[in-house]
Design a protein around this motif. Structure first.
Motif, mmCIF file in Angstrom:
data_model
loop_
_atom_site.group_PDB
_atom_site.id
_atom_site.type_symbol
_atom_site.label_atom_id
_atom_site.label_comp_id
_atom_site.label_asym_id
_atom_site.label_seq_id
_atom_site.Cartn_x
_atom_site.Cartn_y
_atom_site.Cartn_z
ATOM 1 N N ASP A 104 0.804 -1.140 -0.108
ATOM 2 C CA ASP A 104 0.151 -0.061 0.154
ATOM 3 C C ASP A 104 0.799 1.288 0.015
ATOM 4 O O ASP A 104 0.357 2.503 0.221
ATOM 5 C CB ASP A 104 -0.952 0.012 1.287
ATOM 6 N N GLY A 105 2.010 1.058 -0.357
ATOM 7 C CA GLY A 105 2.919 2.137 -0.575
ATOM 8 C C GLY A 105 3.647 2.628 0.852
ATOM 9 O O GLY A 105 4.453 3.364 1.065
ATOM 10 N N THR A 106 3.210 1.745 2.122
ATOM 11 C CA THR A 106 3.863 2.096 3.252
ATOM 12 C C THR A 106 5.400 1.315 3.303
ATOM 13 O O THR A 106 5.546 0.355 2.668
ATOM 14 C CB THR A 106 2.890 1.887 4.208
ATOM 15 N N THR A 107 6.260 1.614 4.260
ATOM 16 C CA THR A 107 7.345 1.129 4.738
ATOM 17 C C THR A 107 7.314 0.722 6.048
ATOM 18 O O THR A 107 6.648 1.372 6.847
ATOM 19 C CB THR A 107 8.636 1.731 4.314
ATOM 20 N N GLY A 108 8.142 -0.153 6.605
ATOM 21 C CA GLY A 108 8.264 -0.455 7.830
ATOM 22 C C GLY A 108 8.443 -1.895 8.221
ATOM 23 O O GLY A 108 8.819 -2.519 7.374
ATOM 24 N N SER A 109 8.415 -2.431 9.461
ATOM 25 C CA SER A 109 8.290 -3.657 9.752
ATOM 26 C C SER A 109 7.790 -4.588 8.935
ATOM 27 O O SER A 109 6.639 -4.384 8.523
ATOM 28 C CB SER A 109 8.204 -3.772 11.245
ATOM 29 N N GLN A 110 8.345 -5.883 8.528
ATOM 30 C CA GLN A 110 7.825 -6.905 7.900
ATOM 31 C C GLN A 110 7.041 -8.055 8.650
ATOM 32 O O GLN A 110 6.081 -8.568 8.396
ATOM 33 C CB GLN A 110 8.549 -7.333 6.897
ATOM 34 N N ILE A 111 7.743 -8.395 9.832
ATOM 35 C CA ILE A 111 7.253 -9.048 10.875
ATOM 36 C C ILE A 111 6.889 -8.535 12.265
ATOM 37 O O ILE A 111 7.822 -7.801 12.754
ATOM 38 C CB ILE A 111 8.199 -10.252 11.191
ATOM 39 N N VAL A 112 5.772 -8.559 12.684
ATOM 40 C CA VAL A 112 5.402 -7.990 13.842
ATOM 41 C C VAL A 112 4.744 -8.803 14.963
ATOM 42 O O VAL A 112 3.927 -9.937 14.524
ATOM 43 C CB VAL A 112 4.662 -6.742 13.720
ATOM 44 N N GLU A 113 4.863 -8.609 16.081
ATOM 45 C CA GLU A 113 3.847 -9.178 17.201
ATOM 46 C C GLU A 113 2.850 -8.184 17.478
ATOM 47 O O GLU A 113 3.041 -6.948 17.836
ATOM 48 C CB GLU A 113 4.808 -9.487 18.451
ATOM 49 N N VAL A 114 1.518 -8.561 17.921
ATOM 50 C CA VAL A 114 0.342 -7.642 18.315
ATOM 51 C C VAL A 114 0.537 -7.847 19.828
ATOM 52 O O VAL A 114 0.377 -8.749 20.365
ATOM 53 C CB VAL A 114 -0.777 -8.304 17.549
ATOM 54 N N ILE A 115 0.519 -6.605 20.386
ATOM 55 C CA ILE A 115 0.494 -6.260 21.783
ATOM 56 C C ILE A 115 -0.577 -5.580 22.285
ATOM 57 O O ILE A 115 -0.948 -4.386 21.837
ATOM 58 C CB ILE A 115 1.628 -5.652 22.246
ATOM 59 N N GLY A 116 -1.375 -6.143 23.125
ATOM 60 C CA GLY A 116 -2.600 -5.585 23.956
ATOM 61 C C GLY A 116 -3.701 -5.296 23.226
ATOM 62 O O GLY A 116 -3.946 -5.654 21.794
ATOM 63 N N ASN A 117 -4.670 -4.705 23.778
ATOM 64 C CA ASN A 117 -6.063 -4.696 23.119
ATOM 65 C C ASN A 117 -6.175 -3.666 21.897
ATOM 66 O O ASN A 117 -7.194 -3.348 21.219
ATOM 67 C CB ASN A 117 -7.204 -4.432 24.269
#
Length: 374
Positions: A57-70
């Protein structure tokens, strides 16, 4: 007493509401809400959630992430360094310890998080790799470099496990990679076989997809894959569908036997006439779930080959790699991949993705295959 105009208004309101909700199945529950498309979720038995972010979508940044919190905070996994790839300034050495082009992630049967990095082999020969992380220490357990197996013309897509063996699909040429997890030895088989090569272009929402860079119809070869819970069969298919299977004993033997490798086409058999598919998953009973990119449906194939509908919902737009958790829920990432910048969009728009992006779950009454993941 209500007058005719009031009654008409109530009926009209009911019809409008019915039209809005008729294709929204109430069984779907929201698991994650985010701004960046994701093409795969996985969870640990303890409840940790990991995502592969698809930068379409044209964004940049991390490829693998962990979801934290609600509030769905996304934290780079395992750290910023692994997610800091810069193709303009980084070196070959950097490509071996960073995600160059992560394509998938999943918790394995050993409880580790496995990441598939298709790399950028034309410039960085050793960037294609399979990485396992210890999720307790959040440190690298082992890296399998596969550049000498995939070569510059091939790109690994995803992985499944079967004891000491791992099987990977390679989608740009069309082949299966068999990997010995103990020794690290790997071999590519069934290269450009009819079961690994797409017969038709990829389609979504009833239209063939075209590459945004070239304008050519997009073919995705060997893509989805699963291993039966008893470890006997390996299921696989190109992105456009047509699922095949082969007994794993032949794949395992072909790893070290030239004759068996040459004879593998004789052991391949058709399994199911699947459509253009975003992703798959398999449960403990051997049912293979697949997403229909044209119809926004999730169906499942029983071990005997019969197919049934699980859910149809307009929100399930290009559900990519799916996941079954220990609570017997099927995770579905509505990635909207066909609306991203990989493909040509109407009126020459770069992408038509609608935010937010949702990850949904639905109860299926079946546990994950213990051979598939922890």
């Amino acid at each position: 007493m209500l007058g005719p105009h009031v009654l008409f208004g109530l009926v009209l309101a009911f019809l409008v509401q019915a039209d809005i909700t008729k294709d929204h199945d109430p069984r779907l529950k929201t698991a994650v809400i985010l701004d960046t498309p994701t093409t795969g979720a996985s969870t640990t038995p303890e409840g940790r959630t990991f995502l592969k972010l698809a930068r379409i979508d044209g964004t940049t940044g991390s490829q693998i992430v962990e979801v934290i919190g609600n509030n769905y905070t996304l934290v780079p996994y395992p750290n910023d360094a692994w997610n800091s790839w810069n193709g303009s300034t980084d070196s070959q050495a950097d490509s071996e310890v960073k995600y160059v082009s992560a394509n998938a992630q999943r918790i394995g049967p050993d409880g580790r998080l496995w990441v598939i990095d298709s790399g950028s082999l034309a410039k960085f020969p050793n960037s294609s790799k399979l990485i396992s992380f210890n999720v307790t220490t959040n440190e690298v357990d082992r890296v399998y470099y596969l550049g000498n197996i995939t070569t510059t013309e091939g790109s690994i897509d995803d992985v499944r496990f079967n004891g000491k063996h791992a099987y990977l699909t390679e989608y740009t040429v069309g082949s299966i990679i068999v990997l010995d997890l103990e020794t690290g030895y790997a071999r590519r088989v069934l290269r450009e076989h009819k079961s690994t090569v797409a017969l038709m272009p990829l389609s979504a929402e009833g239209q063939f997809m075209r590459d945004s860079a070239t304008g050519l119809l997009k073919y995705i070869h060997a893509d989805q894959l699963e291993v039966s819970p008893d470890g006997k069969h390996f299921y696989y298919q190109p992105g456009i569908g047509y699922m095949w299977r082969i007994e794993t004993k032949y794949l395992n033997e072909a790893l070290h036997n030239d004759t068996t490798a040459d004879l593998l086409p004789n052991y391949v058999e058709p399994f199911s006439l699947t459509p253009s598919t975003g992703g798959t998953a398999i449960d403990a009973e051997g049912n293979v779930y697949y997403s229909d990119g044209d119809r926004q449906e999730i169906r499942y194939i029983a071990p005997n080959g019969t197919t049934n509908l699980l859910v149809c919902d307009s929100r399930l737009l290009w559900v990519d790699a799916m996941w079954i958790d220990t609570q017997q829920r099927l995770w579905m990432c509505a990635s909207q991949l066909n609306h991203g910048d990989l493909f040509m969009q109407p009126n020459n728009e770069s992408n038509t993705i609608k935010r937010p992006i949702y990850v949904y779950t639905i109860e299926i009454g079946h546990s994950p295959s213990p051979l598939d993941h922890a």
